[in-house]
Design a protein around this motif. Structure first.
Motif, PDB file in Angstrom:
ATOM      1  N   ALA A  54       1.021  -1.185   0.066  1.00 53.33           N
ATOM      2  CA  ALA A  54       0.042   0.019  -0.142  1.00 53.33           C
ATOM      3  C   ALA A  54       0.922   1.295   0.170  1.00 53.33           C
ATOM      4  CB  ALA A  54      -0.964  -0.033   1.190  1.00 53.33           C
ATOM      5  N   VAL A  55       1.762   1.391  -1.138  1.00 54.14           N
ATOM      6  CA  VAL A  55       2.223   2.570  -1.183  1.00 54.14           C
ATOM      7  C   VAL A  55       1.725   3.308  -2.475  1.00 54.14           C
ATOM      8  CG1 VAL A  55       4.349   1.666  -0.147  1.00 54.14           C
ATOM      9  CG2 VAL A  55       4.306   1.639  -2.751  1.00 54.14           C
ATOM     10  N   LEU A  56       2.145   4.484  -2.730  1.00 52.55           N
ATOM     11  CA  LEU A  56       1.816   5.410  -3.807  1.00 52.55           C
ATOM     12  C   LEU A  56       3.081   5.232  -5.050  1.00 52.55           C
ATOM     13  CD1 LEU A  56       0.097   8.527  -2.306  1.00 52.55           C
ATOM     14  CD2 LEU A  56      -0.819   6.275  -3.015  1.00 52.55           C
ATOM     15  N   THR A  57       2.506   4.988  -6.229  1.00 54.18           N
ATOM     16  CA  THR A  57       3.676   5.205  -7.329  1.00 54.18           C
ATOM     17  C   THR A  57       3.469   6.345  -8.013  1.00 54.18           C
ATOM     18  OG1 THR A  57       2.327   3.778  -8.463  1.00 54.18           O
ATOM     19  CG2 THR A  57       3.932   2.528  -7.369  1.00 54.18           C
ATOM     20  N   THR A  58       4.538   6.732  -8.874  1.00 54.61           N
ATOM     21  CA  THR A  58       4.555   8.023  -9.602  1.00 54.61           C
ATOM     22  C   THR A  58       5.151   7.783 -10.799  1.00 54.61           C
ATOM     23  OG1 THR A  58       4.966   8.878  -7.218  1.00 54.61           O
ATOM     24  CG2 THR A  58       5.252  10.393  -9.362  1.00 54.61           C
ATOM     25  N   ALA A  59       4.352   8.251 -12.020  1.00 54.66           N
ATOM     26  CA  ALA A  59       5.166   8.078 -13.170  1.00 54.66           C
ATOM     27  C   ALA A  59       5.558   9.429 -13.687  1.00 54.66           C
ATOM     28  CB  ALA A  59       3.956   7.783 -14.212  1.00 54.66           C
ATOM     29  N   LYS A  60       6.932   9.545 -14.044  1.00 54.20           N
ATOM     30  CA  LYS A  60       7.415  10.664 -14.192  1.00 54.20           C
ATOM     31  C   LYS A  60       8.437  10.659 -15.483  1.00 54.20           C
ATOM     32  CE  LYS A  60      11.219  10.265 -10.712  1.00 54.20           C
ATOM     33  NZ  LYS A  60      11.684  10.647  -9.435  1.00 54.20           N
ATOM     34  N   LEU A 119      -5.999  11.489 -21.644  1.00 57.30           N
ATOM     35  CA  LEU A 119      -5.300  10.532 -21.091  1.00 57.30           C
ATOM     36  C   LEU A 119      -6.383   9.673 -19.989  1.00 57.30           C
ATOM     37  CD1 LEU A 119      -1.540  10.832 -21.002  1.00 57.30           C
ATOM     38  CD2 LEU A 119      -2.987   9.983 -22.772  1.00 57.30           C
ATOM     39  N   GLY A 120      -7.129  10.869 -19.608  1.00 58.54           N
ATOM     40  CA  GLY A 120      -8.214  10.171 -18.431  1.00 58.54           C
ATOM     41  C   GLY A 120      -7.616   9.756 -17.179  1.00 58.54           C
ATOM     42  N   PHE A 121      -6.579  10.570 -16.935  1.00 58.41           N
ATOM     43  CA  PHE A 121      -6.008  10.337 -15.260  1.00 58.41           C
ATOM     44  C   PHE A 121      -6.545  10.736 -14.366  1.00 58.41           C
ATOM     45  CE2 PHE A 121      -2.618  11.360 -12.153  1.00 58.41           C
ATOM     46  CZ  PHE A 121      -2.317  10.241 -11.907  1.00 58.41           C
ATOM     47  N   GLY A 122      -7.071  10.148 -13.493  1.00 55.97           N
ATOM     48  CA  GLY A 122      -7.984  10.677 -12.515  1.00 55.97           C
ATOM     49  C   GLY A 122      -7.133  10.744 -10.968  1.00 55.97           C
ATOM     50  N   GLY A 123      -5.739  10.308 -11.103  1.00 53.11           N
ATOM     51  CA  GLY A 123      -4.964  10.331  -9.719  1.00 53.11           C
ATOM     52  C   GLY A 123      -4.378  11.797  -9.475  1.00 53.11           C
ATOM     53  N   LEU A 124      -3.388  11.448  -8.628  1.00 60.49           N
ATOM     54  CA  LEU A 124      -2.657  12.784  -8.317  1.00 60.49           C
ATOM     55  C   LEU A 124      -1.619  13.428  -9.317  1.00 60.49           C
ATOM     56  CD1 LEU A 124      -1.581  12.092  -4.851  1.00 60.49           C
ATOM     57  CD2 LEU A 124      -3.535  13.508  -5.208  1.00 60.49           C
ATOM     58  N   ILE A 125      -1.809  14.649  -9.573  1.00 62.75           N
ATOM     59  CA  ILE A 125      -0.756  15.286 -10.458  1.00 62.75           C
ATOM     60  C   ILE A 125       0.190  16.219  -9.697  1.00 62.75           C
ATOM     61  CG2 ILE A 125      -0.165  16.979 -12.234  1.00 62.75           C
ATOM     62  CD1 ILE A 125      -3.047  16.549 -13.420  1.00 62.75           C
ATOM     63  N   GLN A 180      -7.999  10.528  -1.199  1.00 64.52           N
ATOM     64  CA  GLN A 180      -8.267   9.150  -1.893  1.00 64.52           C
ATOM     65  C   GLN A 180      -6.822   8.362  -1.664  1.00 64.52           C
ATOM     66  OE1 GLN A 180      -9.174   9.227  -6.104  1.00 64.52           O
ATOM     67  NE2 GLN A 180      -9.982   7.018  -5.875  1.00 64.52           N
ATOM     68  N   ALA A 181      -5.749   9.252  -1.840  1.00 62.34           N
ATOM     69  CA  ALA A 181      -4.308   8.651  -1.928  1.00 62.34           C
ATOM     70  C   ALA A 181      -4.012   8.455  -0.382  1.00 62.34           C
ATOM     71  CB  ALA A 181      -3.214   9.478  -2.424  1.00 62.34           C
ATOM     72  N   GLY A 208      -2.620   1.686 -13.459  1.00 60.83           N
ATOM     73  CA  GLY A 208      -3.171   2.056 -12.097  1.00 60.83           C
ATOM     74  C   GLY A 208      -2.089   2.888 -11.510  1.00 60.83           C
ATOM     75  N   VAL A 209      -1.182   3.637 -11.920  1.00 62.57           N
ATOM     76  CA  VAL A 209      -0.406   4.426 -11.341  1.00 62.57           C
ATOM     77  C   VAL A 209      -0.793   5.323 -10.550  1.00 62.57           C
ATOM     78  CG1 VAL A 209       0.047   6.174 -13.067  1.00 62.57           C
ATOM     79  CG2 VAL A 209       2.015   5.529 -11.506  1.00 62.57           C
ATOM     80  N   ASP A 210      -0.481   5.739  -9.186  1.00 59.54           N
ATOM     81  CA  ASP A 210      -1.146   6.411  -8.357  1.00 59.54           C
ATOM     82  C   ASP A 210      -1.107   8.182  -8.651  1.00 59.54           C
ATOM     83  OD1 ASP A 210      -2.194   4.638  -6.210  1.00 59.54           O
ATOM     84  OD2 ASP A 210      -0.071   4.038  -6.363  1.00 59.54           O
ATOM     85  N   ALA A 211       0.187   8.633  -9.096  1.00 62.03           N
ATOM     86  CA  ALA A 211       0.460   9.700  -9.200  1.00 62.03           C
ATOM     87  C   ALA A 211       1.214   9.934 -10.490  1.00 62.03           C
ATOM     88  CB  ALA A 211       1.303  10.642  -8.141  1.00 62.03           C
ATOM     89  N   VAL A 212       1.269  11.283 -11.111  1.00 63.79           N
ATOM     90  CA  VAL A 212       2.125  11.686 -12.215  1.00 63.79           C
ATOM     91  C   VAL A 212       2.941  12.878 -11.913  1.00 63.79           C
ATOM     92  CG1 VAL A 212       1.900  12.352 -14.833  1.00 63.79           C
ATOM     93  CG2 VAL A 212       0.668  10.328 -14.116  1.00 63.79           C
ATOM     94  N   MET A 213       4.151  12.989 -12.146  1.00 68.12           N
ATOM     95  CA  MET A 213       4.657  14.164 -11.990  1.00 68.12           C
ATOM     96  C   MET A 213       5.095  14.855 -13.358  1.00 68.12           C
ATOM     97  SD  MET A 213       8.670  14.316 -10.147  1.00 68.12           S
ATOM     98  CE  MET A 213       8.292  14.085  -8.690  1.00 68.12           C
TER      99      MET A 213
END
Length: 530
Positions: free
Chosen positions: A184-190, A266-272, A339-340, A231-236
Motif C-alpha cells: 500500500a504505497v503510492l507510485t509515480t510516473a515521471k 489520457l483520462g488520468f484521475g490520480g494525483l498530479i 483518496q491517496a 493504475g499508477v497513483d500519481a504523475v509528476m
C-alpha cells in the motif's frame, strides 16, 4: 497515523496546506543536513507539519534513521502525511542499509535479449522497493521514471530511464508499478510528458522539446498511457517547454498539458504533482508565488518543494479570495489527496528492520544477476598484469569526489587492484585533461553517469586518448553510463574495457575480480584501521 477528518471540515488555508510537500533530511540532527538551503530544520519542519502541510520528501541518512524520523513526523501531524522519496533505484539508493538496485537502464539492456526476464526483474524491483519503503515509513515512491531516453547527451535522465524506446519503457515501467502494487504505497510516473529527448537539465534551466504532436503521441506519451492503464497513483510534471501544445507556459504551469492532455485526453484521475519548484527551470521562469498559483491553475494537485512555503500558501489563498482560482479547484485536489491517503492508511504495518532485504542472500543474488546480465566488455578473456612491488596506478575518475558514496576505504574498486600492486589515485573528471602522469602501468576506472544538476554530460574520451599515448594503459572500466563506449572503442581500439551500469560494491567486485587470473588474499597487516 492520525485519521483523516472530513474534507468539508478544513478551512481554505488548511486545504491549501494539504497541497504542499516540503523537503527534509533523513538525518536525525540538523547539523547533518547536506543541503540546509533546501532541507528544513527540525523546528521549521515541525511548525509546517503542525500547520497542516500535506507531506514531506526525504533525502539522505540511513534506513534506521529514516525509520525513526518518519515516526516523529507522523507524530507531529494532525492528519496523515504523505512521506515521499526519490527511490528510482531502490530504497538503498537514498538510504544506506536498504537494497540498492542497478539503474533502470540495466533492465532495458536485459530486455533487448530477454524481455520476459527483464519484466520479471522490474516487477521484483518494484515489490522490494515498496516493501522496504514501508518498513522505514515512506509511503510515496517517486518512481518509476517513464522518460524515453532517446538522446544520448541527456545529462539528467540518462540511465535513470528504462530505455530508449517507448516499448521498453512501457513494459518495464508498468512491471515496476505492478510489483509495487503488492504493497500500500503510492507510485509515480515521471516526468510528464517526457524528459528523455533533451540535452538540458531542468534543475538548471528550462529545456524545450520541439517535436510535433504526432511525434509526442508516438514516443513520449505511450509509457504514461500504459502506466495510467496499470493504475499508477500519481504523475509528476516535467519543467519543459513543449510548443506543440503550449507556446507560453512550461508543462508544470500549462492547463493545456496537465488538464487537457493528462486529465482529459489520457483520462488520468490520480494525483498530479509538480517536480521540485526550487529547480532552475521554474525559478528562472517566474517568481515562486506566481509559479505556485499558476501550477494549481494548470491542474497540479500537489506542489513539491516550493521555495517559499508560507508565501505559496498565502498566494494561493489570495488567488482564491480574489477570484483568480475557484475554491472548488482546491477542494477537488484535496479530494484526490484524501483518496491517496486512504490507500496508505490500509498499509499493513512493518516494524523496522522487518521488510529490509539488503543483506538477504536472495536479494543480493538478484542484484548481482541484473548487473551481470547487463554488463558489457571488450576482450573480456584478457587478464591484466599484476605488480607485486606496487609499481602500478589505479586511477579512479569521478564526477565529484564529494558525491561519491560508492567509494570507501575498502571498497572493491580500491581493495582488489591494491592486492595486485595498483595504488589508488582518485580525481575528478574536470581535472583529467590537466593531469601529468608518470609513465607507469595504469588501470583507469571511471564512475560517470547522468545526474541532476549536470549542465552537460561530461565526456572523458579525449583525455583517455591522451593518457593512453603517454603511459602503458592496462585497461578502462566504466561504471554508470554506457553512452561513452562507442567513442571509447573508436578512440582506443586495442585497449580492453569493461562496463557495468552499477556503481555500488557488487558491481565493482564483479568486474575487478575478473581482471586477474587469481585474487591474492587480503593484506591483514594494513597500516590503517580507523
Amino acid at each position: 497515523m492520525a485519521p483523516l477528518p472530513p474534507i468539508e471540515s478544513l478551512s481554505l488555508r488548511q486545504a491549501i496546506a494539504q497541497m504542499i510537500v516540503v523537503r527534509g533530511a533523513g538525518y536525525l540532527f540538523d547539523h547533518e543536513r547536506p543541503y540546509p538551503q533546501w532541507e528544513a530544520d527540525e523546528a521549521t519542519l515541525k511548525r509546517w507539519i503542525e500547520a497542516g502541510i500535506g507531506g514531506v520528501i526525504l533525502l539522505g541518512g540511513s534506513a534506521a534513521e529514516v525509520a525513526q524520523k518518519t515516526k516523529q513526523l507522523q507524530h507531529w501531524a494532525k492528519m496523515p502525511l504523505l512521506i515521499a522519496a526519490d527511490i528510482e533505484e531502490g530504497v538503498g539508493q537514498r538510504f544506506s542499509g536498504a537494497t540498492e538496485f542497478p539503474p533502470p537502464m540495466a533492465l532495458g539492456e536485459i530486455w533487448r535479449t530477454d524481455p520476459h526476464q527483464a519484466i520479471a526483474l522490474a516487477e521484483t524491483m518494484g515489490a522490494i522497493t515498496a516493501q522496504e519503503a514501508l518498513s522505514i515509513g515512506i509511503n510515496w515512491v517517486l518512481a518509476p521514471v517513464l522518460d524515453v531516453n532517446n538522446n544520448p547527451h541527456n545529462p539528467v535522465i540518462n540511465i535513470r530511464a528504462f530505455g530508449e524506446t517507448p516499448d521498453q519503457v512501457s513494459a518495464l515501467g508498468t512491471a515496476f508499478i505492478r510489483g509495487a502494487q503488492q504493497y500500500a504505497v503510492l507510485t509515480t510516473a515521471k516526468h510528464f510528458p517526457g524528459h528523455g529527448d533533451t540535452a538540458t537539465d531542468s534543475h538548471l534551466a528550462l529545456p524545450t522539446i520541439s517535436h510535433n504532436e504526432t511525434r509526442l503521441n508516438t514516443v513520449e506519451l505511450p509509457p504514461f498511457e500504459a502506466a495510467i492503464q496499470t493504475g499508477v497513483d500519481a504523475v509528476m510534471s516535467a519543467h519543459l517547454m513543449i510548443p506543440a501544445w503550449d507556446q507560453h507556459y512550461p508543462a508544470t504551469l500549462s492547463p493545456a498539458i496537465l488538464t487537457t492532455q493528462l486529465r482529459q485526453n489520457l483520462g488520468f484521475g490520480g494525483l498530479i504533482v509538480t517536480d521540485a519548484l526550487v529547480m532552475g527551470g521554474m525559478t528562472q521562469f517566474a517568481d515562486p508565488n506566481t509559479v505556485a498559483v499558476q501550477a494549481i491553475a494548470a491542474g497540479a494537485d500537489i506542489l513539491l518543494m516550493p521555495p517559499d512555503v508560507d508565501g505559496a500558501i498565502t498566494a494561493i489563498e489570495t488567488a482564491v479570495k480574489t477570484g483568480q482560482l475557484p475554491e472548488s479547484r482546491i477542494y477537488a485536489s484535496v479530494a484526490r489527496i484524501w483518496q491517496a491517503k486512504q490507500k496508505i492508511l490500509t498499509a499493513k504495518p512493518l516494524i523496522f528492520p522487518q521488510g529490509i532485504n539488503g543483506d538477504h542472500p536472495e536479494t543480493q543474488k538478484t542484484v548481482a544477476m541484473m548487473l551481470q546480465k547487463a554488463a558489457k566488455n571488450k576482450k573480456a578473456s584478457i587478464k591484466i598484469s599484476s605488480f607485486p612491488d606496487n609499481f602500478a596506478r589505479n586511477l579512479i575518475v569521478v564526477d565529484s569526489v564529494l558525491k561519491s558514496p560508492f567509494l570507501r576505504p575498502n571498497c572493491p574498486v580500491i581493495a582488489i587492484p591494491q592486492r595486485h600492486g595498483y595504488t589508488a589515485e582518485i580525481i575528478e573528471l574536470k581535472t583529467l585533461p590537466r593531469l601529468q602522469l608518470e609513465a607507469i602501468p595504469t588501470l583507469v576506472q571511471c564512475f560517470l553517469r547522468g545526474n541532476p544538476f549536470t549542465a552537460k554530460l561530461a565526456d572523458p574520451i579525449d583525455s583517455l586518448k591522451e593518457i593512453a599515448a603517454q603511459i602503458p594503459l592496462q585497461g578502462v572500466i566504466f561504471y554508470g553510463s554506457p553512452y561513452f563506449l562507442e567513442a571509447l572503442q573508436a578512440a582506443l581500439p586495442e585497449i580492453p574495457w569493461w562496463f557495468s551500469y552499477g556503481q555500488m560494491a557488487i558491481a565493482q567486485a564483479q568486474i575487478c575480480t575478473s581482471l586477474w587470473e587469481s585474487v591474492p588474499q587480503p593484506d591483514h597487516t594494513a597500516a590503517e584501521f580507523i
